[in-house]
Scaffold this motif. Structure first.
Motif, PDB file in Angstrom:
ATOM      1  N   THR A  59       9.067  10.531 -33.514  1.00  0.00           N
ATOM      2  CA  THR A  59       6.876   9.808 -33.817  1.00  0.00           C
ATOM      3  C   THR A  59       6.423  10.729 -32.229  1.00  0.00           C
ATOM      4  OG1 THR A  59       7.503   9.352 -36.053  1.00  0.00           O
ATOM      5  CG2 THR A  59       4.973   9.585 -34.508  1.00  0.00           C
ATOM      6  N   TRP A  60       7.146   9.679 -31.326  1.00  0.00           N
ATOM      7  CA  TRP A  60       7.046   9.386 -30.348  1.00  0.00           C
ATOM      8  C   TRP A  60       7.080  10.362 -29.685  1.00  0.00           C
ATOM      9  CZ3 TRP A  60       8.135   9.524 -24.931  1.00  0.00           C
ATOM     10  CH2 TRP A  60       7.961   8.876 -24.436  1.00  0.00           C
ATOM     11  N   CYS A  61       7.689  11.542 -29.565  1.00  0.00           N
ATOM     12  CA  CYS A  61       8.054  12.366 -29.086  1.00  0.00           C
ATOM     13  C   CYS A  61       6.734  13.131 -29.056  1.00  0.00           C
ATOM     14  CB  CYS A  61       9.719  13.034 -28.847  1.00  0.00           C
ATOM     15  SG  CYS A  61      11.066  12.245 -28.665  1.00  0.00           S
ATOM     16  N   LEU A  62       6.838  13.506 -30.442  1.00  0.00           N
ATOM     17  CA  LEU A  62       6.201  14.305 -31.114  1.00  0.00           C
ATOM     18  C   LEU A  62       4.254  14.425 -30.250  1.00  0.00           C
ATOM     19  CD1 LEU A  62       5.440  17.127 -32.366  1.00  0.00           C
ATOM     20  CD2 LEU A  62       4.852  16.180 -34.851  1.00  0.00           C
ATOM     21  N   ALA A  63       4.157  13.459 -30.519  1.00  0.00           N
ATOM     22  CA  ALA A  63       2.635  12.277 -30.008  1.00  0.00           C
ATOM     23  C   ALA A  63       2.200  12.967 -28.532  1.00  0.00           C
ATOM     24  CB  ALA A  63       2.877  11.129 -30.345  1.00  0.00           C
ATOM     25  N   ALA A  81      -1.622   7.891 -24.028  1.00  0.00           N
ATOM     26  CA  ALA A  81      -2.012   6.753 -25.530  1.00  0.00           C
ATOM     27  C   ALA A  81      -2.268   7.507 -26.541  1.00  0.00           C
ATOM     28  CB  ALA A  81      -3.341   7.466 -25.334  1.00  0.00           C
ATOM     29  N   VAL A  82      -2.295   8.393 -26.981  1.00  0.00           N
ATOM     30  CA  VAL A  82      -2.119   8.409 -28.717  1.00  0.00           C
ATOM     31  C   VAL A  82      -0.348   8.324 -28.991  1.00  0.00           C
ATOM     32  CG1 VAL A  82      -2.461  10.387 -30.251  1.00  0.00           C
ATOM     33  CG2 VAL A  82      -3.135  10.098 -28.180  1.00  0.00           C
ATOM     34  N   ALA A  83       0.476   9.181 -28.516  1.00  0.00           N
ATOM     35  CA  ALA A  83       1.514   8.604 -28.418  1.00  0.00           C
ATOM     36  C   ALA A  83       1.629   6.960 -28.574  1.00  0.00           C
ATOM     37  CB  ALA A  83       2.465   8.852 -27.259  1.00  0.00           C
ATOM     38  N   ARG A  84       1.460   6.222 -27.734  1.00  0.00           N
ATOM     39  CA  ARG A  84       2.010   4.425 -28.357  1.00  0.00           C
ATOM     40  C   ARG A  84       1.217   3.777 -29.244  1.00  0.00           C
ATOM     41  NH1 ARG A  84       0.664   4.633 -22.239  1.00  0.00           N
ATOM     42  NH2 ARG A  84      -1.489   4.520 -22.911  1.00  0.00           N
ATOM     43  N   TRP A  85       0.022   4.460 -29.627  1.00  0.00           N
ATOM     44  CA  TRP A  85      -0.563   4.253 -31.243  1.00  0.00           C
ATOM     45  C   TRP A  85       0.189   4.833 -32.102  1.00  0.00           C
ATOM     46  CZ3 TRP A  85      -3.678   0.300 -32.060  1.00  0.00           C
ATOM     47  CH2 TRP A  85      -3.583  -0.341 -31.215  1.00  0.00           C
ATOM     48  N   SER A  86       0.698   6.077 -31.910  1.00  0.00           N
ATOM     49  CA  SER A  86       1.331   6.462 -32.757  1.00  0.00           C
ATOM     50  C   SER A  86       2.039   5.518 -33.392  1.00  0.00           C
ATOM     51  CB  SER A  86       1.840   7.823 -32.582  1.00  0.00           C
ATOM     52  OG  SER A  86       0.107   8.795 -32.399  1.00  0.00           O
ATOM     53  N   THR A  87       3.475   5.275 -32.224  1.00  0.00           N
ATOM     54  CA  THR A  87       4.603   5.124 -33.191  1.00  0.00           C
ATOM     55  C   THR A  87       3.975   3.220 -34.018  1.00  0.00           C
ATOM     56  OG1 THR A  87       4.138   3.266 -30.576  1.00  0.00           O
ATOM     57  CG2 THR A  87       5.352   5.592 -31.292  1.00  0.00           C
ATOM     58  N   LEU A  88       2.594   2.436 -33.086  1.00  0.00           N
ATOM     59  CA  LEU A  88       2.334   1.231 -33.936  1.00  0.00           C
ATOM     60  C   LEU A  88       1.801   1.228 -35.451  1.00  0.00           C
ATOM     61  CD1 LEU A  88       0.482  -0.296 -30.522  1.00  0.00           C
ATOM     62  CD2 LEU A  88       2.684  -0.877 -31.830  1.00  0.00           C
ATOM     63  N   VAL A  89       1.057   2.473 -35.294  1.00  0.00           N
ATOM     64  CA  VAL A  89       0.402   3.098 -36.713  1.00  0.00           C
ATOM     65  C   VAL A  89       1.577   3.445 -38.195  1.00  0.00           C
ATOM     66  CG1 VAL A  89      -1.050   4.899 -37.608  1.00  0.00           C
ATOM     67  CG2 VAL A  89      -1.428   3.832 -35.441  1.00  0.00           C
ATOM     68  N   LEU A  90       2.763   3.970 -37.231  1.00  0.00           N
ATOM     69  CA  LEU A  90       3.690   4.331 -38.671  1.00  0.00           C
ATOM     70  C   LEU A  90       3.921   3.571 -38.918  1.00  0.00           C
ATOM     71  CD1 LEU A  90       5.029   6.592 -39.797  1.00  0.00           C
ATOM     72  CD2 LEU A  90       6.522   6.828 -37.555  1.00  0.00           C
ATOM     73  N   SER A  91       4.730   2.583 -37.897  1.00  0.00           N
ATOM     74  CA  SER A  91       5.421   0.947 -37.783  1.00  0.00           C
ATOM     75  C   SER A  91       4.905  -0.090 -39.139  1.00  0.00           C
ATOM     76  CB  SER A  91       6.677   1.118 -36.490  1.00  0.00           C
ATOM     77  OG  SER A  91       5.364   0.237 -35.836  1.00  0.00           O
ATOM     78  N   THR A  92       3.794  -0.074 -38.749  1.00  0.00           N
ATOM     79  CA  THR A  92       3.110  -0.838 -39.757  1.00  0.00           C
ATOM     80  C   THR A  92       2.187  -0.104 -40.620  1.00  0.00           C
ATOM     81  OG1 THR A  92       1.217  -0.444 -37.993  1.00  0.00           O
ATOM     82  CG2 THR A  92       2.843  -2.192 -37.401  1.00  0.00           C
ATOM     83  N   MET A  93       2.118   1.402 -41.251  1.00  0.00           N
ATOM     84  CA  MET A  93       1.985   1.685 -42.016  1.00  0.00           C
ATOM     85  C   MET A  93       2.993   0.544 -43.539  1.00  0.00           C
ATOM     86  SD  MET A  93       1.605   5.582 -41.650  1.00  0.00           S
ATOM     87  CE  MET A  93      -0.060   6.163 -41.300  1.00  0.00           C
ATOM     88  N   VAL A  94       2.573   0.431 -44.774  1.00  0.00           N
ATOM     89  CA  VAL A  94       3.143  -0.620 -45.608  1.00  0.00           C
ATOM     90  C   VAL A  94       3.923  -0.144 -46.024  1.00  0.00           C
ATOM     91  CG1 VAL A  94       1.277   0.183 -47.811  1.00  0.00           C
ATOM     92  CG2 VAL A  94       2.821  -2.123 -47.193  1.00  0.00           C
TER      93      VAL A  94
END
Length: 498
Positions: free
Chosen positions: A100-104, A111-124
């Motif tokens: 996900t980080w690679c694609l984002a 900036a979006v890549a960093r938030w993508s990893t945080l958003v994905l990993s903290t989805m329930v």
């Protein structure tokens, strides 16, 4: 060197490693985890790496073996425990987050890549599946690997990514079956229908050799599985991939029960699975609509190839299962890496209060709530549907001459796992016959809470209660000694024969 990592990385690491708490402390709760855990345990115990076994003598045709291979291998390396069985899913999730980080990072920037990893990993659902015994995490690793690889090829990267596309397909086929191909091909077809002029780079994919690579990795197991247990292919291909979804009342499920959901329920599942970020994303879209900016959003999305690619990848699971009645919320998991990038594109721009505080709090919401639930569960405040404690109580007092633990009625999967397959399922009638027969010095019975009086009957005064949980009460009953137990000569002969 550690100073080179930015704060977001340490937050991400803390989120991912916090999952170890539940992986270690939380017992297997019926039904999914202990069922798959027992299949992996039997694979490690028997050394049969071709056919997953539902129980001795009953092959499990419901899923391909990749997840069971990983879990059985983990047992061989780390020993039998909840943590060792859950660990492979955690590593698969690490791979999904990295992809996900690679694609984002390529499509949207750092900036979006960093938030993508945080958003994905903290989805329930991501957070739960990262430490759960299930097959879906491996499927998502495969589909994400293929879809990310295609995007890099479309963007002019014709190096190793063009081969990883086919490896991802093989991983999906060995994780969940042909569904992986559908979830991979569908967004590509939708995207290609709009951006035909940008398909030229796809010619760089090694279609012939790559397809042969996929078949070489995946097909041998399917052939061996059918040869070893004939009937597998018919059940798995026709039953699990067509009958299950076309007929909510399908009675052919050999290992569970169908889930009759309203049509379109899969979209509601997306909100649950993506919590809290799906709601945050919808709120952000609503605010943009209120300000009259949705036209610009739609126009930009239609014109931007990467946005539509992410969108098609994100909505494909929901589109595919919209008309299906037999669905689970875990079917949303393949959508989440791409949903996370789309949501992160908006979240990363929220630098003004109170939105910056909201996004920071959202990162902690699911991990904190789920970890709190773990502590409540293991504390005993909230009874769980697990037989770990009753099995442990039985094993702590079992002596030579005692019988196994008998479960009256249908035995839960967790009882089978925690007893290492020694627990016995028995009817109340069979239990009565057992008490009247010779053989055991003491009998242990786990009886459903609402059937204790009926099962014990006049023997209630002879039964000693040893423990109880949410569903069962554990009793021991001393049986009269048999002739062989009374006669020392017979006892010595029996022991020699044994």
């Amino acid at each position: 060197m550690l100073k080179r990592f930015e704060p977001w990385f340490w937050v991400l690491a803390a989120v991912l490693f916090s999952r170890f708490i539940g992986m270690t402390l939380f017992p297997f709760v019926d039904t999914t985890e202990p069922r798959y855990a027992e299949i992996a345990r039997l694979m490690a115990e028997t050394g049969d790496w071709i056919t997953p076994w539902f129980e001795p003598g009953v092959p499990f045709w419901g899923k391909p073996p990749l997840s069971f291979w990983a879990q059985a291998a983990s047992i061989e390396i780390f020993g039998l425990s909840e943590f060792s069985l859950r660990l492979p899913a955690w590593f698969a999730t690490i791979g999904i987050v990295w992809l996900t980080w690679c694609l984002a990072n390529h499509a949207r920037g750092a900036a979006v890549a960093r938030w993508s990893t945080l958003v994905l990993s903290t989805m329930v659902l991501t957070y739960i599946s990262a430490g759960a015994v299930m097959t879906d995490t491996f499927l998502v690793f495969g589909t994400t690997l293929s879809l990310v690889s295609v995007w890099f090829v479309l963007s002019g990267r014709s190096d190793y990514w063009r081969w990883w596309f086919f490896v991802g397909l093989a991983i999906g086929l060995l994780s969940k079956g042909p569904l992986a191909v559908v979830l991979t091909v569908t967004p590509l077809v939708l995207w290609a229908a709009i951006f035909r002029q940008q398909l030229q780079p796809l010619k760089k994919l090694p279609w012939l050799l790559g397809s042969l690579l996929t078949l070489a990795i995946a097909v041998p197991w399917y052939v061996l599985a059918e040869l070893k247990t004939p009937g597998f292919l018919n059940y798995f291909i026709i039953g699990e991939h067509f009958s299950r979804f076309l007929y909510p009342e399908w009675a052919g499920d050999l290992y569970g029960s169908a889930h009759d959901r309203p049509k379109g329920m899969i979209w509601i599942f997306w909100l649950w699975a993506s919590f809290p970020w799906g709601i945050i994303g919808l709120v952000g879209f609503g605010l943009a609509a209120a300000r009259g900016k949705t036209k610009d959003i739609f126009t930009g999305a239609v014109q931007d190839a990467s946005t539509l690619y992410l969108l098609f990848c994100a909505i494909t699971p929901m589109l595919f299962f919209t008309l299906a009645g037999n669905t689970l919320w875990t079917y949303i998991l393949p959508s989440l890496p791409f949903s996370a990038i789309l949501i992160a594109g908006w979240v990363s721009q929220l630098n003004l209060r109170p939105w910056s505080r909201i996004r920071s709090g959202a990162v902690l919401l699911a991990p904190v709530l789920i970890t709190l639930f773990v502590f409540i569960g293991v504390s005993g405040v909230k009874p769980l549907k697990t037989e770990k404690q009753l099995i442990g109580r039985y094993e702590s007092i079992q002596q030579a001459g005692d019988g196994p633990i008998f479960y009256i009625g249908k035995m839960p999967f967790s009882a089978r796992f925690y007893s290492l397959g020694d627990a016995v399922e028995i009817t109340s009638t069979e239990f009565d016959s057992l008490l009247d027969a010779d053989g055991y010095a003491r009998v242990f019975a786990a009886i459903p809470n609402d059937a204790v009086d009926k099962v014990l009957g006049p023997r209630a005064t002879d039964a000693q209660k040893l423990g109880e949980n949410k569903r069962y009460q554990l009793f021991s009953i001393d049986l009269p000694p048999t002739d062989s137990q009374n006669d020392p000569v017979d006892s010595e002969l029996n022991s020699k024969n044994d």
